[in-house]
Design an enzyme around this catalytic site. Sequence first.
Site, short mmCIF file in Angstrom:
data_model
loop_
_atom_site.label_atom_id
_atom_site.label_comp_id
_atom_site.label_asym_id
_atom_site.label_seq_id
_atom_site.Cartn_x
_atom_site.Cartn_y
_atom_site.Cartn_z
N ASN A 1 3.81 0.31 9.35
CA ASN A 1 3.32 -0.49 8.23
C ASN A 1 3.30 0.41 7.00
OD1 ASN A 1 1.89 -1.99 6.37
ND2 ASN A 1 -0.03 -1.99 7.53
N TRP A 2 4.24 0.16 6.10
CA TRP A 2 4.34 1.03 4.92
C TRP A 2 3.27 0.71 3.87
CZ3 TRP A 2 10.07 2.39 3.23
CH2 TRP A 2 10.65 3.18 4.24
N LYS A 3 2.54 -0.38 4.06
CA LYS A 3 1.51 -0.78 3.09
C LYS A 3 2.13 -0.80 1.67
CE LYS A 3 -1.91 0.92 6.32
NZ LYS A 3 -3.25 1.47 6.57
N HIS B 1 -4.40 -7.97 8.71
CA HIS B 1 -4.69 -6.53 8.61
C HIS B 1 -6.05 -6.35 7.94
CE1 HIS B 1 -4.49 -2.34 7.50
NE2 HIS B 1 -3.53 -2.21 8.41
N GLU C 1 -7.06 -4.43 5.76
CA GLU C 1 -7.01 -4.28 4.30
C GLU C 1 -6.86 -5.64 3.62
OE1 GLU C 1 -3.95 -1.29 4.37
OE2 GLU C 1 -5.37 0.06 5.34
N GLU D 1 -6.88 -2.36 15.67
CA GLU D 1 -7.01 -1.29 14.70
C GLU D 1 -8.48 -1.15 14.29
OE1 GLU D 1 -3.02 -0.54 12.54
OE2 GLU D 1 -4.05 -2.13 11.45
N GLY E 1 -6.37 5.48 8.48
CA GLY E 1 -6.20 6.40 7.36
C GLY E 1 -7.25 7.49 7.28
N SER F 1 -4.61 6.07 12.63
CA SER F 1 -4.39 7.52 12.69
C SER F 1 -3.53 7.97 13.86
CB SER F 1 -5.74 8.26 12.69
OG SER F 1 -6.44 8.02 11.48
N GLY G 1 0.51 3.57 10.22
CA GLY G 1 0.53 3.54 8.76
C GLY G 1 1.18 4.78 8.19
N GLY G 2 0.38 5.74 7.80
CA GLY G 2 0.86 6.94 7.10
C GLY G 2 2.01 7.66 7.79
P1 13P Z 1 -2.86 4.88 9.56
O1 13P Z 1 -1.85 5.12 10.67
O2 13P Z 1 -2.43 5.46 8.25
O3 13P Z 1 -4.23 5.25 10.00
O4 13P Z 1 -2.87 3.29 9.30
C1 13P Z 1 -2.99 2.43 10.38
C2 13P Z 1 -2.75 1.05 9.91
O5 13P Z 1 -3.53 0.47 9.19
C3 13P Z 1 -1.48 0.41 10.30
O6 13P Z 1 -1.48 -0.94 10.00
#
Ligand code: 13P
Length: 240
Positions: free
Chosen positions: A9-11, A91, A93, A161, A167, A200, A221-222
């Site tokens: 997920n590149w957000k 998600h 967020e 999640e 993050g 993470s 994510g990251g």
């Molecule tokens: P991180 O891997 O950056 O913690 O993010 C997880 C996430 O929210 C994937 O949707």
Amino acid sequence: MPRKIAAGNWKMNGTEASLAELAALTANHPAPSVSVLLCPPATLLARMSATAGPIATGGQDCHAAVSGAHTGDTSAQMLADAGATYCLTGHSERRTDHSETDAIVAAKSQAAYDAGLTAVICIGETLAEREAGTTLAVITAQLDGSVPATANAQNTVIAYEPVWAIGTGLVPTTDQIAEVHAHIRAQLSDKDIPLLYGGSVKGTNAAEIFAVPHVDGALVGGASLKAADFSPIITALENA
Ligand code: 13P
């Protein structure tokens, strides 16, 4: 599609230049033995889908309606038209930044189904909920409210999640992941839906997480932004 999924997920990250990471990823994994999914920002979806090869693409959100007066929103049909086969829904967020309720997430997930997309429905407790001992009750309520009755193993993936692990570099213990994944599996026992862990995930902890029962992959994510970081996670899932 293989049942195990390494999803990125590149957000709100990525521009044209980031397509070099996709090229590196497809070069590293010309024929992955697991499903690999990237969810770029909507602005990159069509361009990424055109060159993604064995990698599936997905949206990060969709509107519940097919079309209409919803400035700034994107329908599931539009995502499919841009080449997506998946869409993230719910998600944390989105739930936080856009006040998305379980009912909204369910409606968006149904819209994804109607467009022929697989919905990756995200759930997870906050730190306060975990510390209050209500994690499993929160998960039960989110599954009840966010997963449409029409969900099945083809149109749905669940991503667990924990909000406090996203993050932050904090990762639940494998026992904590196992407890929640067993709970989700039991609650959805009539449907053989793939279950992902997210929060993470890195190349250094992926193998340990993939060894947990009922973990069918990860939503990353990251560490999905760079091929050098995402590739070891894909390889760990292939070897799990
Ligand atoms: P991180 O891997 O950056 O913690 O993010 C997880 C996430 O929210 C994937 O949707």
